[in-house]
Write a protein that holds these residues in place. Structure first.
Motif: not given
Ligand SMILES: *[C@@H]1O[C@H](CO)[C@@H](O)[C@H](O)[C@H]1NC(C)=O
Ligand SMILES: *[C@@H]1O[C@H](CO)[C@@H](O)[C@H](O)[C@H]1NC(C)=O
Ligand SMILES: *[C@@H]1O[C@H](CO)[C@@H](O)[C@H](O)[C@H]1NC(C)=O
Ligand SMILES: *[C@@H]1O[C@H](CO)[C@@H](O)[C@H](O)[C@H]1NC(C)=O
Ligand SMILES: *[C@@H]1O[C@H](CO)[C@@H](O)[C@H](O)[C@H]1NC(C)=O
Ligand SMILES: *[C@@H]1O[C@H](CO)[C@@H](O)[C@H](O)[C@H]1NC(C)=O
Length: 413
Positions: A129, A154, A201, A157-158, A161
């Motif tokens: 991240l 991921n 998100y 999501a990264l 975030e």
């Molecule tokens: C994916 O990234 C998000 C944002 O950093 C984090 O909250 C989440 O735990 C991550 N999921 C995994 C499976 O690593």
């Protein structure tokens, strides 16, 4: 048929099971010219398939072609677990990524940029991240839009975030990079990651979900060759494999109450299948003057002409009128081998990247062309695997320092 139309360019992405199903898009390089097979007046660039990674192939008729590939996926790494990856971006509050200090050399001049977070390939998945936050801090100073190629590790999501923490004005085209030969496993794996990210998100910073990257080109290459018609029997067989995944993503978004998110497809500029385009809201086309052996002086004009006559015109003829974007265009700054140091008329160099920036970016903005400049930063792993120009397409070096280029001061739409 114009000279431009007779020059077909395509970039191919393969998958390499050895490197896992790297859906992140990769470009295969190496000396493509050695792989070209000349048949009559048609020059075919043969693509290596065994080592899965994106490969760019340029197919041109009547004269030579070169190949290339490109796609993205990661960068160099910097140890990173702090709030800034390598000291390239400073924050007034080390604990608040939204307090990053802007670099006056960066301007929001680009419609969009192609991006893959460092380390977003299976099985390693060593993205962080912290690094993605740095990337978004830099990217947001150049554009309001980025596109991803895949969803593994991921990365959706990264990125979302990081947009949240940096509080920047940024939208992302998420990507799902399916493989024709795995029974849908890669598709489902990425779909579920995208679903999780959207659930967490929301849709506010999501501009679209792109299903498929060079799928038809890859399918043709694996089943007879890239000279096959993307709308012939083999192309339509590939489309028949991809279409259920596109439909499934549309159904998923609808079920989540997010049917306002457009669903699209990306392929090499000469390889769109009509049935695929009829099923999507948008198409993204790779249009690379380097792989079409254009001289740098002609590169921007060639790109605009190819895109208009090949992609925009084809989409406009369809009843659903998908919006078309240039998925990738750019210019490499270096080659790791002498054989790939030029595309014929012009060399890979920072000076030529500057010429391409100066002749393409503001003009495309003025023309209201949606494009994703290729690419954010150099990708060291591509250089290791493929050599040639493959690892050297970034505006930034792998360490996230800006190359010696001047970013023009024209606001993108
Ligand atoms: C994916 O990234 C998000 C944002 O950093 C984090 O909250 C989440 O735990 C991550 N999921 C995994 C499976 O690593
Ligand atoms: C990430 O993984 C790749 C592949 O194993 C490796 O080459 C690279 O050094 C790793 N990077 C970091 C920062 O650990
Ligand atoms: C960013 O990272 C560099 C190198 O680790 C460090 O010296 C610097 O203090 C950091 N800056 C902020 C604002 O955290
Ligand atoms: C995705 O496409 C693959 C290949 O055509 C297919 O086997 C799979 O069933 C599809 N999955 C979904 C959920 O659409
Ligand atoms: C912009 O449009 C002009 C006029 O059609 C064209 O000549 C030029 O090549 C275009 N440039 C870009 C980069 O879109
Ligand atoms: C950077 O590019 C300019 C031309 O735009 C050139 O004059 C200068 O020498 C270059 N600087 C370096 C360090 O290469």
């Amino acid at each position: 048929m114009s000279a431009y139309q007779s020059t077909q360019y395509a970039a191919v992405d393969d998958y390499n099971n050895n490197y896992s199903h790297n859906l992140a898009s990769q470009r295969k390089a190496g000396n493509r010219r050695s792989k070209m097979i000349i048949i009559g007046s048609v020059v075919v660039l043969a693509v290596l398939i065994a080592i899965g990674v994106g490969v760019g192939v340029s197919v041109s008729k009547n004269h030579k072609a070169s190949s290339k590939s490109a796609i993205s996926s990661s960068s160099s790494s910097s140890s990173a677990s702090t709030s800034n990856s390598s000291g390239v971006v400073q924050q007034t509050d080390p604990n608040d990524p939204s307090t990053f200090i802007k670099n006056s050399a960066l301007k929001q001049a680009f419609y969009g940029l192609a991006y893959t977070p460092y380390g977003s390939q299976l099985p390693t998945c060593n993205n962080t991240l912290a690094e993605v936050i740095t990337d978004i801090q830099l990217l947001s100073q150049l554009t309001k839009r980025i596109r991803l190629y895949g969803a593994d590790c991921n990365q959706s999501a990264l990125v979302l975030e990081a947009i949240k923490q940096t509080k920047v004005d940024m939208k992302v085209y998420l990507g799902n990079y399916p493989i024709p030969t795995d029974g849908g496993a890669a598709y489902v794996r990425q779909r579920d990651l995208i679903k999780d990210a959207l659930t967490t998100y929301g849709a506010d910073h999501v501009a679209g979900v792109t299903v498929g990257n060079e799928y038809i080109l890859d399918y043709l290459t694996a089943n007879g060759g890239a000279t096959l018609d993307p709308n012939g029997p083999v192309g339509n067989a590939g489309a028949a494999l991809l279409l259920p995944n596109i439909t499934d993503t549309i159904t998923m978004l609808s079920g989540m109450g997010m049917s306002s998110i457009p669903v699209g497809n990306a392929d090499a500029g000469s390889y769109f299948n009509t049935q695929v385009l009829q099923a999507v809201n948008y198409g993204m086309a790779n249009v690379h003057p380097w792989f079409a052996n254009e001289a740098i002086e002609d590169a921007a004009g060639w790109t605009a002409e190819f895109f208009a006559t090949t992609n925009v015109a084809a989409a406009a003829a369809l009843s659903n009128k998908p919006t078309m974007y240039i998925a990738e265009t750019g210019w490499p700054t270096k080659s790791s081998s002498a054989a790939d140091a030029s595309d014929g008329p012009s060399t890979a160099s920072v000076a030529n990247l500057q010429i391409f920036i100066d002749t393409f970016v503001c003009q495309a903005n003025q023309n209201q062309t949606g494009y994703f400049f290729f690419e954010y930063f150099d990708e060291g792993w591509k250089d290791v695997q493929f050599g040639g120009v493959e690892g050297w397409w970034g505006l930034f070096n792998a360490d996230r320092t800006l190359k010696n280029v001047t970013i023009p001061d024209c606001a993108s739409p």
